[in-house]
Design a protein around this motif. Structure first.
Motif, PDB file in Angstrom:
ATOM      1  N   UNK A  53      -4.828 -59.918  36.574  1.00  0.00           N
ATOM      2  CA  UNK A  53      -3.825 -60.230  37.581  1.00  0.00           C
ATOM      3  C   UNK A  53      -3.136 -58.991  38.097  1.00  0.00           C
ATOM      4  N   UNK A  54      -2.098 -59.247  38.866  1.00  0.00           N
ATOM      5  CA  UNK A  54      -1.323 -58.184  39.492  1.00  0.00           C
ATOM      6  C   UNK A  54       0.158 -58.502  39.330  1.00  0.00           C
ATOM      7  N   UNK A  55       0.940 -57.467  39.081  1.00  0.00           N
ATOM      8  CA  UNK A  55       2.397 -57.602  39.033  1.00  0.00           C
ATOM      9  C   UNK A  55       2.964 -56.543  39.974  1.00  0.00           C
ATOM     10  N   UNK A  56       3.983 -56.929  40.740  1.00  0.00           N
ATOM     11  CA  UNK A  56       4.458 -56.041  41.801  1.00  0.00           C
ATOM     12  C   UNK A  56       5.976 -56.055  41.940  1.00  0.00           C
ATOM     13  N   UNK A  57       6.467 -54.988  42.524  1.00  0.00           N
ATOM     14  CA  UNK A  57       7.817 -54.915  43.075  1.00  0.00           C
ATOM     15  C   UNK A  57       7.626 -54.686  44.560  1.00  0.00           C
ATOM     16  N   UNK A  58       8.066 -55.638  45.368  1.00  0.00           N
ATOM     17  CA  UNK A  58       7.884 -55.559  46.811  1.00  0.00           C
ATOM     18  C   UNK A  58       9.222 -55.259  47.474  1.00  0.00           C
ATOM     19  N   UNK A  59       9.146 -54.647  48.636  1.00  0.00           N
ATOM     20  CA  UNK A  59      10.337 -54.344  49.438  1.00  0.00           C
ATOM     21  C   UNK A  59      11.371 -53.571  48.612  1.00  0.00           C
ATOM     22  N   UNK A  71       4.174 -61.861  40.820  1.00  0.00           N
ATOM     23  CA  UNK A  71       3.135 -61.843  39.791  1.00  0.00           C
ATOM     24  C   UNK A  71       2.077 -62.873  40.163  1.00  0.00           C
ATOM     25  N   UNK A  72       0.830 -62.529  39.952  1.00  0.00           N
ATOM     26  CA  UNK A  72      -0.252 -63.485  40.158  1.00  0.00           C
ATOM     27  C   UNK A  72      -1.373 -63.150  39.179  1.00  0.00           C
ATOM     28  N   UNK A  73      -1.777 -64.157  38.436  1.00  0.00           N
ATOM     29  CA  UNK A  73      -2.808 -63.986  37.418  1.00  0.00           C
ATOM     30  C   UNK A  73      -3.900 -65.024  37.606  1.00  0.00           C
ATOM     31  N   UNK A  74      -5.108 -64.672  37.208  1.00  0.00           N
ATOM     32  CA  UNK A  74      -6.220 -65.628  37.204  1.00  0.00           C
ATOM     33  C   UNK A  74      -5.849 -66.796  36.303  1.00  0.00           C
ATOM     34  N   UNK A  75      -6.365 -67.957  36.611  1.00  0.00           N
ATOM     35  CA  UNK A  75      -6.020 -69.140  35.816  1.00  0.00           C
ATOM     36  C   UNK A  75      -6.449 -69.023  34.358  1.00  0.00           C
ATOM     37  N   UNK A  76      -7.584 -68.387  34.092  1.00  0.00           N
ATOM     38  CA  UNK A  76      -8.016 -68.284  32.691  1.00  0.00           C
ATOM     39  C   UNK A  76      -7.206 -67.259  31.904  1.00  0.00           C
ATOM     40  N   UNK A  77      -6.374 -66.453  32.585  1.00  0.00           N
ATOM     41  CA  UNK A  77      -5.495 -65.500  31.900  1.00  0.00           C
ATOM     42  C   UNK A  77      -4.134 -66.112  31.592  1.00  0.00           C
ATOM     43  N   UNK A  78      -3.842 -67.273  32.177  1.00  0.00           N
ATOM     44  CA  UNK A  78      -2.550 -67.911  31.937  1.00  0.00           C
ATOM     45  C   UNK A  78      -2.482 -68.436  30.502  1.00  0.00           C
ATOM     46  N   UNK A  79      -1.323 -68.285  29.911  1.00  0.00           N
ATOM     47  CA  UNK A  79      -1.120 -68.738  28.541  1.00  0.00           C
ATOM     48  C   UNK A  79      -1.568 -67.736  27.496  1.00  0.00           C
ATOM     49  N   UNK A  80      -2.015 -66.555  27.919  1.00  0.00           N
ATOM     50  CA  UNK A  80      -2.485 -65.536  26.973  1.00  0.00           C
ATOM     51  C   UNK A  80      -1.397 -64.538  26.591  1.00  0.00           C
ATOM     52  N   UNK A  81      -0.271 -64.552  27.302  1.00  0.00           N
ATOM     53  CA  UNK A  81       0.791 -63.575  27.071  1.00  0.00           C
ATOM     54  C   UNK A  81       0.684 -62.360  27.976  1.00  0.00           C
ATOM     55  N   UNK A  82      -0.408 -62.261  28.737  1.00  0.00           N
ATOM     56  CA  UNK A  82      -0.604 -61.094  29.605  1.00  0.00           C
ATOM     57  C   UNK A  82       0.465 -61.011  30.692  1.00  0.00           C
ATOM     58  N   UNK A  83       0.823 -62.136  31.296  1.00  0.00           N
ATOM     59  CA  UNK A  83       1.842 -62.123  32.351  1.00  0.00           C
ATOM     60  C   UNK A  83       3.210 -61.756  31.778  1.00  0.00           C
TER      61      UNK A  83
END
Length: 155
Positions: A53-59, A71-83
Protein backbone atom coordinates in the motif's frame (compact mmCIF):
# COMPACT_ATOMS: atom_id res chain seq x y z
CA UNK A 1 -1.28 -0.21 -6.89
CA UNK A 2 -3.52 -1.20 -9.76
CA UNK A 3 -4.61 -4.29 -7.81
CA UNK A 4 -6.49 -2.32 -5.17
CA UNK A 5 -7.50 0.39 -7.64
CA UNK A 6 -9.25 -2.15 -9.86
CA UNK A 7 -10.80 -4.14 -7.01
CA UNK A 8 -14.61 -3.88 -7.17
CA UNK A 9 -14.77 -3.05 -3.44
CA UNK A 10 -12.78 0.15 -4.05
CA UNK A 11 -15.58 1.95 -5.84
CA UNK A 12 -17.76 1.64 -2.74
CA UNK A 13 -15.42 3.66 -0.52
CA UNK A 14 -13.55 6.15 -2.74
CA UNK A 15 -14.88 9.11 -4.71
CA UNK A 16 -12.11 8.78 -7.31
CA UNK A 17 -12.83 6.38 -10.16
CA UNK A 18 -9.73 4.24 -9.65
CA UNK A 19 -11.10 1.52 -11.96
CA UNK A 20 -10.33 3.82 -14.89
CA UNK A 21 -6.65 4.19 -13.91
CA UNK A 22 -4.09 2.57 -16.18
CA UNK A 23 -0.55 1.36 -15.62
CA UNK A 24 0.60 4.61 -17.29
CA UNK A 25 -1.40 6.68 -14.75
CA UNK A 26 0.28 4.84 -11.88
CA UNK A 27 3.76 5.14 -13.41
CA UNK A 28 3.24 8.88 -13.93
CA UNK A 29 2.10 9.25 -10.30
CA UNK A 30 5.20 7.42 -9.07
CA UNK A 31 7.52 9.56 -11.22
CA UNK A 32 5.84 12.77 -10.06
CA UNK A 33 6.42 11.89 -6.39
CA UNK A 34 10.17 12.49 -6.70
CA UNK A 35 9.79 16.24 -7.29
CA UNK A 36 6.60 16.83 -5.33
CA UNK A 37 7.06 19.59 -2.73
CA UNK A 38 3.44 19.59 -1.51
CA UNK A 39 2.90 15.86 -0.93
CA UNK A 40 4.88 13.12 0.81
CA UNK A 41 4.19 9.56 -0.37
CA UNK A 42 5.67 6.37 1.02
CA UNK A 43 5.24 2.94 -0.51
CA UNK A 44 4.78 0.09 1.95
CA UNK A 45 6.16 -3.35 1.09
CA UNK A 46 6.51 -6.66 2.92
CA UNK A 47 9.74 -8.58 3.58
CA UNK A 48 9.59 -9.97 0.02
CA UNK A 49 9.36 -6.43 -1.42
CA UNK A 50 5.74 -7.04 -2.47
CA UNK A 51 3.66 -3.86 -2.67
CA UNK A 52 1.13 -3.60 0.19
CA UNK A 53 0.00 0.00 0.00
CA UNK A 54 0.78 3.67 0.19
CA UNK A 55 0.69 6.17 3.04
CA UNK A 56 0.84 9.89 2.35
CA UNK A 57 0.78 13.41 3.66
CA UNK A 58 -1.00 15.55 1.09
CA UNK A 59 -1.20 19.33 0.80
CA UNK A 60 1.63 19.85 3.30
CA UNK A 61 1.25 23.46 4.45
CA UNK A 62 4.54 24.53 6.01
CA UNK A 63 3.11 27.91 7.09
CA UNK A 64 -0.08 26.66 8.76
CA UNK A 65 1.81 23.51 9.84
CA UNK A 66 -0.76 20.95 8.73
CA UNK A 67 -1.24 18.19 6.16
CA UNK A 68 -3.87 15.71 5.03
CA UNK A 69 -3.17 12.05 5.85
CA UNK A 70 -4.10 9.35 3.35
CA UNK A 71 -3.63 5.60 3.38
CA UNK A 72 -4.57 2.89 0.91
CA UNK A 73 -3.64 -0.77 1.15
CA UNK A 74 -4.39 -3.86 -0.92
CA UNK A 75 -7.25 -5.88 0.52
CA UNK A 76 -5.06 -8.89 1.30
CA UNK A 77 -2.76 -6.62 3.37
CA UNK A 78 -5.61 -5.45 5.59
CA UNK A 79 -5.61 -6.88 9.09
CA UNK A 80 -1.87 -7.63 8.99
CA UNK A 81 -0.77 -4.59 11.01
CA UNK A 82 1.03 -3.06 8.02
CA UNK A 83 -1.29 -0.04 7.83
CA UNK A 84 -0.87 0.58 11.58
CA UNK A 85 2.91 0.41 11.23
CA UNK A 86 2.84 2.77 8.21
CA UNK A 87 0.46 5.19 9.94
CA UNK A 88 2.63 5.39 13.05
CA UNK A 89 5.69 5.99 10.87
CA UNK A 90 4.11 8.80 8.83
CA UNK A 91 2.69 10.48 11.94
CA UNK A 92 6.16 10.35 13.49
CA UNK A 93 7.50 11.93 10.29
CA UNK A 94 4.75 14.59 10.29
CA UNK A 95 5.15 15.67 13.90
CA UNK A 96 8.82 14.95 14.66
CA UNK A 97 10.54 15.61 11.32
CA UNK A 98 8.29 18.15 9.60
CA UNK A 99 7.18 19.78 12.87
CA UNK A 100 3.52 19.90 11.87
CA UNK A 101 0.87 20.90 14.41
CA UNK A 102 -2.09 19.08 12.84
CA UNK A 103 -2.73 16.10 10.58
CA UNK A 104 -6.26 15.65 9.25
CA UNK A 105 -8.25 13.28 7.05
CA UNK A 106 -11.70 12.72 5.65
CA UNK A 107 -13.67 9.54 5.03
CA UNK A 108 -17.23 8.58 4.18
CA UNK A 109 -19.24 7.19 7.12
CA UNK A 110 -20.05 4.02 5.13
CA UNK A 111 -16.37 3.04 5.36
CA UNK A 112 -16.79 1.77 8.91
CA UNK A 113 -13.57 -0.22 8.92
CA UNK A 114 -11.57 2.91 8.07
CA UNK A 115 -13.39 5.05 10.64
CA UNK A 116 -12.61 2.50 13.36
CA UNK A 117 -8.98 2.31 12.23
CA UNK A 118 -8.50 6.09 12.34
CA UNK A 119 -9.95 6.32 15.84
CA UNK A 120 -7.75 3.40 16.96
CA UNK A 121 -4.73 5.31 15.61
CA UNK A 122 -5.67 8.33 17.76
CA UNK A 123 -7.45 10.58 15.28
CA UNK A 124 -10.32 12.56 16.81
CA UNK A 125 -13.62 13.19 15.00
CA UNK A 126 -14.15 16.86 14.14
CA UNK A 127 -17.46 16.85 12.32
CA UNK A 128 -19.31 15.86 9.21
CA UNK A 129 -20.09 17.61 5.92
CA UNK A 130 -23.55 16.49 4.83
CA UNK A 131 -24.12 15.27 1.26
CA UNK A 132 -20.71 16.59 0.32
CA UNK A 133 -19.13 14.02 -2.00
CA UNK A 134 -20.34 11.85 -4.87
CA UNK A 135 -19.36 8.21 -4.42
CA UNK A 136 -20.54 5.59 -6.88
CA UNK A 137 -23.32 7.89 -8.10
CA UNK A 138 -24.63 8.72 -4.63
CA UNK A 139 -24.12 11.88 -2.54
CA UNK A 140 -22.47 10.92 0.74
CA UNK A 141 -21.55 12.69 3.93
CA UNK A 142 -17.88 13.25 4.65
CA UNK A 143 -16.47 12.72 8.15
CA UNK A 144 -13.45 14.78 9.22
CA UNK A 145 -10.82 13.63 11.73
CA UNK A 146 -7.58 15.15 12.99
CA UNK A 147 -4.68 14.60 15.32
CA UNK A 148 -2.82 17.47 16.95
CA UNK A 149 0.89 17.45 17.77
CA UNK A 150 0.29 17.49 21.54
CA UNK A 151 -2.15 14.56 21.21
CA UNK A 152 0.51 12.60 19.29
CA UNK A 153 3.16 13.23 21.94
CA UNK A 154 0.77 12.51 24.85
CA UNK A 155 -0.44 9.11 23.56
Amino acid sequence: MLEWMHDERTKEIFATDFASFTRENVENFIKSCADDKENVNFVCVDDSDRYLGTVSLKHVDRKALNAEYAVSFCYDAQGTGAASFATKAILRYAFETLGLERVYLNVIPQNGRANAFYEKMGFKPEGEFRKHILVNGKLCNLCWYSMLKDEYFNK
